[in-house]
Write a protein that holds these residues in place. Structure first.
Motif, PDB file in Angstrom:
ATOM      1  N   GLU A 119       0.806  -1.204   0.000  1.00 19.94           N
ATOM      2  CA  GLU A 119       0.000   0.000   0.000  1.00 19.94           C
ATOM      3  C   GLU A 119       0.842   1.257   0.000  1.00 19.94           C
ATOM      4  O   GLU A 119       0.433   2.299  -0.497  1.00 19.94           O
ATOM      5  CB  GLU A 119      -0.925  -0.017   1.228  1.00 19.94           C
ATOM      6  N   ALA A 120       2.010   1.214   0.595  1.00 27.84           N
ATOM      7  CA  ALA A 120       2.843   2.403   0.681  1.00 27.84           C
ATOM      8  C   ALA A 120       3.592   2.670  -0.606  1.00 27.84           C
ATOM      9  O   ALA A 120       4.238   3.689  -0.750  1.00 27.84           O
ATOM     10  CB  ALA A 120       3.833   2.262   1.835  1.00 27.84           C
ATOM     11  N   GLY A 121       3.529   1.735  -1.545  1.00 26.07           N
ATOM     12  CA  GLY A 121       4.232   1.916  -2.811  1.00 26.07           C
ATOM     13  C   GLY A 121       5.723   1.698  -2.685  1.00 26.07           C
ATOM     14  O   GLY A 121       6.495   2.077  -3.549  1.00 26.07           O
ATOM     15  N   ASP A 122       6.158   1.056  -1.586  1.00 20.97           N
ATOM     16  CA  ASP A 122       7.581   0.809  -1.398  1.00 20.97           C
ATOM     17  C   ASP A 122       8.002  -0.391  -2.236  1.00 20.97           C
ATOM     18  O   ASP A 122       7.198  -1.010  -2.917  1.00 20.97           O
ATOM     19  CB  ASP A 122       7.881   0.538   0.085  1.00 20.97           C
ATOM     20  N   ARG A 123       9.260  -0.739  -2.153  1.00 22.13           N
ATOM     21  CA  ARG A 123       9.759  -1.899  -2.885  1.00 22.13           C
ATOM     22  C   ARG A 123       9.008  -3.143  -2.438  1.00 22.13           C
ATOM     23  O   ARG A 123       8.753  -3.328  -1.252  1.00 22.13           O
ATOM     24  CB  ARG A 123      11.249  -2.079  -2.617  1.00 22.13           C
ATOM     25  N   LEU A 124       8.663  -3.986  -3.389  1.00 18.63           N
ATOM     26  CA  LEU A 124       7.826  -5.141  -3.086  1.00 18.63           C
ATOM     27  C   LEU A 124       8.663  -6.271  -2.523  1.00 18.63           C
ATOM     28  O   LEU A 124       9.860  -6.383  -2.761  1.00 18.63           O
ATOM     29  CB  LEU A 124       7.107  -5.592  -4.365  1.00 18.63           C
ATOM     30  N   ILE A 169      18.113  -2.254 -16.385  1.00 16.99           N
ATOM     31  CA  ILE A 169      16.775  -2.813 -16.177  1.00 16.99           C
ATOM     32  C   ILE A 169      15.916  -2.586 -17.421  1.00 16.99           C
ATOM     33  O   ILE A 169      15.172  -3.467 -17.854  1.00 16.99           O
ATOM     34  CB  ILE A 169      16.121  -2.184 -14.929  1.00 16.99           C
ATOM     35  N   ARG A 170      16.039  -1.388 -17.995  1.00 22.20           N
ATOM     36  CA  ARG A 170      15.275  -1.096 -19.214  1.00 22.20           C
ATOM     37  C   ARG A 170      15.625  -2.082 -20.322  1.00 22.20           C
ATOM     38  O   ARG A 170      14.739  -2.593 -21.024  1.00 22.20           O
ATOM     39  CB  ARG A 170      15.579   0.333 -19.683  1.00 22.20           C
ATOM     40  N   ARG A 171      16.891  -2.407 -20.478  1.00 17.33           N
ATOM     41  CA  ARG A 171      17.304  -3.354 -21.523  1.00 17.33           C
ATOM     42  C   ARG A 171      16.776  -4.755 -21.240  1.00 17.33           C
ATOM     43  O   ARG A 171      16.299  -5.455 -22.145  1.00 17.33           O
ATOM     44  CB  ARG A 171      18.820  -3.363 -21.640  1.00 17.33           C
ATOM     45  N   TRP A 172      16.851  -5.187 -19.961  1.00 14.44           N
ATOM     46  CA  TRP A 172      16.355  -6.520 -19.622  1.00 14.44           C
ATOM     47  C   TRP A 172      14.836  -6.628 -19.831  1.00 14.44           C
ATOM     48  O   TRP A 172      14.325  -7.712 -20.121  1.00 14.44           O
ATOM     49  CB  TRP A 172      16.680  -6.863 -18.163  1.00 14.44           C
ATOM     50  N   LEU A 173      14.141  -5.502 -19.676  1.00 15.53           N
ATOM     51  CA  LEU A 173      12.681  -5.542 -19.782  1.00 15.53           C
ATOM     52  C   LEU A 173      12.177  -5.301 -21.196  1.00 15.53           C
ATOM     53  O   LEU A 173      10.966  -5.390 -21.441  1.00 15.53           O
ATOM     54  CB  LEU A 173      12.055  -4.498 -18.846  1.00 15.53           C
ATOM     55  N   THR A 174      13.067  -4.991 -22.136  1.00 18.68           N
ATOM     56  CA  THR A 174      12.643  -4.737 -23.518  1.00 18.68           C
ATOM     57  C   THR A 174      13.277  -5.762 -24.449  1.00 18.68           C
ATOM     58  O   THR A 174      12.808  -6.898 -24.517  1.00 18.68           O
ATOM     59  CB  THR A 174      13.002  -3.291 -23.919  1.00 18.68           C
ATOM     60  N   ASP A 175      14.338  -5.379 -25.138  1.00 19.77           N
ATOM     61  CA  ASP A 175      14.938  -6.281 -26.117  1.00 19.77           C
ATOM     62  C   ASP A 175      15.425  -7.590 -25.495  1.00 19.77           C
ATOM     63  O   ASP A 175      15.398  -8.640 -26.149  1.00 19.77           O
ATOM     64  CB  ASP A 175      16.119  -5.592 -26.821  1.00 19.77           C
ATOM     65  N   MET A 176      15.879  -7.526 -24.238  1.00 14.25           N
ATOM     66  CA  MET A 176      16.484  -8.703 -23.623  1.00 14.25           C
ATOM     67  C   MET A 176      15.522  -9.451 -22.702  1.00 14.25           C
ATOM     68  O   MET A 176      15.939 -10.353 -21.981  1.00 14.25           O
ATOM     69  CB  MET A 176      17.744  -8.295 -22.855  1.00 14.25           C
ATOM     70  N   ARG A 177      14.256  -9.106 -22.732  1.00 12.12           N
ATOM     71  CA  ARG A 177      13.293  -9.799 -21.868  1.00 12.12           C
ATOM     72  C   ARG A 177      13.249 -11.305 -22.145  1.00 12.12           C
ATOM     73  O   ARG A 177      13.221 -12.104 -21.203  1.00 12.12           O
ATOM     74  CB  ARG A 177      11.898  -9.195 -22.012  1.00 12.12           C
ATOM     75  N   PRO A 178      13.214 -11.751 -23.428  1.00 12.50           N
ATOM     76  CA  PRO A 178      13.215 -13.209 -23.648  1.00 12.50           C
ATOM     77  C   PRO A 178      14.421 -13.891 -23.014  1.00 12.50           C
ATOM     78  O   PRO A 178      14.294 -14.989 -22.460  1.00 12.50           O
ATOM     79  CB  PRO A 178      13.242 -13.323 -25.178  1.00 12.50           C
ATOM     80  N   ALA A 179      15.588 -13.255 -23.087  1.00  6.17           N
ATOM     81  CA  ALA A 179      16.782 -13.848 -22.477  1.00  6.17           C
ATOM     82  C   ALA A 179      16.645 -13.910 -20.961  1.00  6.17           C
ATOM     83  O   ALA A 179      17.076 -14.884 -20.317  1.00  6.17           O
ATOM     84  CB  ALA A 179      18.026 -13.035 -22.857  1.00  6.17           C
ATOM     85  N   LEU A 333      14.717  -9.793  -7.593  1.00  6.83           N
ATOM     86  CA  LEU A 333      14.165  -9.515  -6.275  1.00  6.83           C
ATOM     87  C   LEU A 333      12.874  -8.704  -6.316  1.00  6.83           C
ATOM     88  O   LEU A 333      12.092  -8.723  -5.366  1.00  6.83           O
ATOM     89  CB  LEU A 333      15.203  -8.752  -5.433  1.00  6.83           C
ATOM     90  N   HIS A 334      12.656  -7.952  -7.397  1.00  6.09           N
ATOM     91  CA  HIS A 334      11.498  -7.053  -7.484  1.00  6.09           C
ATOM     92  C   HIS A 334      10.648  -7.331  -8.728  1.00  6.09           C
ATOM     93  O   HIS A 334      10.322  -6.402  -9.457  1.00  6.09           O
ATOM     94  CB  HIS A 334      11.976  -5.596  -7.569  1.00  6.09           C
ATOM     95  N   PRO A 335      10.293  -8.567  -9.027  1.00  9.36           N
ATOM     96  CA  PRO A 335       9.597  -8.820 -10.290  1.00  9.36           C
ATOM     97  C   PRO A 335       8.264  -8.087 -10.398  1.00  9.36           C
ATOM     98  O   PRO A 335       7.929  -7.540 -11.454  1.00  9.36           O
ATOM     99  CB  PRO A 335       9.405 -10.340 -10.286  1.00  9.36           C
ATOM    100  N   GLN A 336       7.505  -8.061  -9.301  1.00  4.44           N
ATOM    101  CA  GLN A 336       6.175  -7.455  -9.367  1.00  4.44           C
ATOM    102  C   GLN A 336       6.258  -5.959  -9.648  1.00  4.44           C
ATOM    103  O   GLN A 336       5.405  -5.397 -10.351  1.00  4.44           O
ATOM    104  CB  GLN A 336       5.437  -7.711  -8.055  1.00  4.44           C
ATOM    105  N   GLN A 337       7.276  -5.314  -9.100  1.00  5.02           N
ATOM    106  CA  GLN A 337       7.416  -3.872  -9.295  1.00  5.02           C
ATOM    107  C   GLN A 337       7.546  -3.512 -10.767  1.00  5.02           C
ATOM    108  O   GLN A 337       7.118  -2.441 -11.197  1.00  5.02           O
ATOM    109  CB  GLN A 337       8.642  -3.375  -8.515  1.00  5.02           C
ATOM    110  N   TYR A 338       8.127  -4.426 -11.551  1.00 10.22           N
ATOM    111  CA  TYR A 338       8.361  -4.144 -12.968  1.00 10.22           C
ATOM    112  C   TYR A 338       7.403  -4.920 -13.877  1.00 10.22           C
ATOM    113  O   TYR A 338       7.626  -5.013 -15.092  1.00 10.22           O
ATOM    114  CB  TYR A 338       9.818  -4.473 -13.320  1.00 10.22           C
TER     115      TYR A 338
END
Length: 536
Positions: A119-124, A169-179, A333-338
């Motif tokens: 609820e506080a929006g902190d790290r999950l 993180i941006r790279r892992w979540l875009t072009d490199m997400r399949p990897a 460690l923070h999958p839900q946050q992203y």
């Protein structure tokens, strides 16, 4: 995984539970020794029923049709025990119902939606699988062990979360997400043999995942042009320092997951000790050379990796490597946050005793892809790195697997239509498809023998006719000379299977011609092979 068989039997158990309010308080009664024995027997039966139910859940998860019946039978056992407990003096119903409550909670937890932000929006919070006791038995890892607590995400305090990490993180979540997703699935299948080696050395699991993601994507047989090999990409010389390399059987233990995990944890702790437990500098040493990292640390003691005077001492590859490893660890460690939903992998370790000779290719076909997107070839190769994908493994061999793979093997690969189809496909010979007409079926025009002069009927009778000369039989064509066997020099990281595919060779023939022994078929860089049994 939610198990529907439990829900179907909820009401009978709840009805029995309702009898508790009508029964006298068992613990308020005086219990004889004979009654105590009977109560203990009921408790043992309830424990056995719970174990039977747990085993049935695994069968269901492995697509074994016996699982549903076993689960129902286990719940019937529980009903019988609870019914007898109501009548048995000294039996405490609350103890018996605790088992049933655990099963209900298990199903509810499996079915619950875990994508809930705080609820506080902190790290999950991390996934519960990431949480575990850590041993701080290695002095140089004391700081890491003290800080590491996945529930509070103390790993976040061990590194700097800055724009470089955010860009990673941006790279892992875009072009490199399949990897990233592939790495996670591969890691889960190997976690049981790798994580304990890091855990007992007091190092964060997230860091193990991050290094593996950047180095190999969780592929055991990964190799680089520079000669690095395995999940953690050890160079030959560094590997030898930590007990990795050829083991005398033709196998390089850099490809063994447990050995690579142990060596990498020991190596990283060595860097941490030299570099004051600085994670970024230790990663820079892992990638850019321990000597360079040590010199930079001595030249700029106490300085962060991100200070320009330190940062610019490292090559571009290392400048990219450090934030990318931290970024992958952070997402772990923070999958839900992203918005990352890692696949749920049923990876409980198991072994399979092969009922007949087979190859990993054949197993991949007959197992199918139940419960996974890409099938089980990578998991089998990672868990059994000594075997080539197309190399025959003798019947009776014990190979590593998971519970799910073991269940699918018994169902689809021992016998039956799927097993027969897989054998047909794996033994299919491309050359058998090529049609070569026989001489008898050829219908073209063919010239035979010599030329005979024709007598002109108008010629004078006094001109004698010249008889045709006898036709000599054609000489047999010389037998074609046997082509000398070609040769090929082995490049870095090449395997016999890849070379055989490149030149369309029969692997056993190629191996015999070069004195290579199964199953490892170990090759050296620069080794010259005779290309026998090759079509290309």
């Amino acid at each position: 995984m939610p198990v529907p068989v439990l829900i179907s039997r909820t009401w009978p158990l709840l009805a029995l539970a309702g009898l508790v309010s009508l029964a006298p308080e068992a613990h308020a009664q005086r219990v004889s020794a004979r009654d105590k024995v009977k109560v203990d027997t009921l408790q043992q039966r309830m424990t056995a029923a719970e174990k039977r139910y747990s085993d049935a859940v695994l069968l269901v998860a492995n697509a074994d049709p016996k699982g549903r019946n076993e689960a129902d039978a286990a719940l019937e056992d529980m009903e019988d025990v609870i019914s007898e407990c109501v009548k048995q003096k000294g039996c405490q119903m609350s103890n018996m119902l605790a088992t049933y409550k655990r099963l209900l909670k298990h199903d509810a937890d499996a079915a619950a939606d875990d994508d809930v932000a705080d609820e506080a929006g902190d790290r999950l919070e991390a996934d519960p699988d990431h949480v575990g006791p850590l041993a701080a038995d290695v002095p140089e890892a004391a700081r890491a062990a003290a800080l590491l607590n996945d529930k509070r995400h103390a790993f976040d305090n061990m590194v700097e979360y800055n724009p470089a990490v955010q860009a990673g993180i941006r790279r892992w979540l875009t072009d490199m997400r399949p990897a990233l997703m592939t790495t996670y699935e591969n890691y889960q299948n190997l976690r049981a043999v790798m994580w304990p080696e890091w855990e007992k050395r007091g190092l964060p699991e997230a860091l193990l995942f991050g290094i593996m993601a950047k180095e190999s994507n969780g592929r055991v047989h990964a190799s680089s042009r520079a000669g690095a090999a395995g999940l953690m990409q050890f160079m030959p010389a560094t590997g030898r320092r930590f007990g990795l390399g050829p083991d005398g059987t033709g196998f390089d233990t850099r490809f063994d997951a447990r050995s690579a995990a142990e060596a990498s944890a020991t190596y990283l702790n060595e860097r941490m000790r030299e570099l004051n437990n600085n994670v970024e500098l230790s990663l820079a040493g892992y990638n850019g050379g321990e000597g360079r990292a040590a010199r930079v640390y001595k030249q700029y003691p106490g300085q962060s990796f991100w200070v320009d005077s330190v940062y610019n001492q490292f090559p571009g590859e290392t400048k990219d490597y450090v934030p990318m490893v931290i970024a992958a660890s952070w997402i772990f460690l923070h999958p839900q946050q992203y918005g990352v939903e890692f696949p749920k992998i049923n990876a409980q370790p198991a072994t399979i005793r092969l009922a007949r000779s087979t190859t990993i290719y054949e197993l991949t076909i007959c197992l199918g892809s139940h419960g996974t997107r890409d099938g089980y070839m990578r998991a089998l190769r990672n868990l059994n790195p000594r075997y080539e994908a197309d190399g025959w493994i003798p019947a009776g061999t014990l190979i590593n697997a998971t519970n799910r793979i073991a269940g699918l093997y018994a169902r689809n690969c021992v016998s039956g239509p799927r097993a027969d189809l897989a054998r047909t496909l794996i033994t299919a010979d491309l050359n058998a498809a090529i049609v070569r007409p026989s001489a008898a079926s050829y219908t073209g025009s063919v010239a035979v023998g010599g030329v005979v002069p024709v007598v002109d009927p108008n010629a004078a009778s006094s001109v004698p006719t010249t008889p045709a000369a006898p036709v000599a039989a054609p000489r047999p064509a010389p037998a074609p000379r046997a082509k000398p066997a070609r040769s090929y020099k082995v490049g870095k990281g090449e395997t016999l299977g890849r070379i055989a595919a490149k030149f369309q060779c029969d692997v056993p023939v190629l191996a015999r011609a070069n004195g290579l022994k199964a199953p490892g078929y170990s090759l050296r860089h620069g080794q010259v092979l005779k290309l026998q049994g090759c079509d290309k």
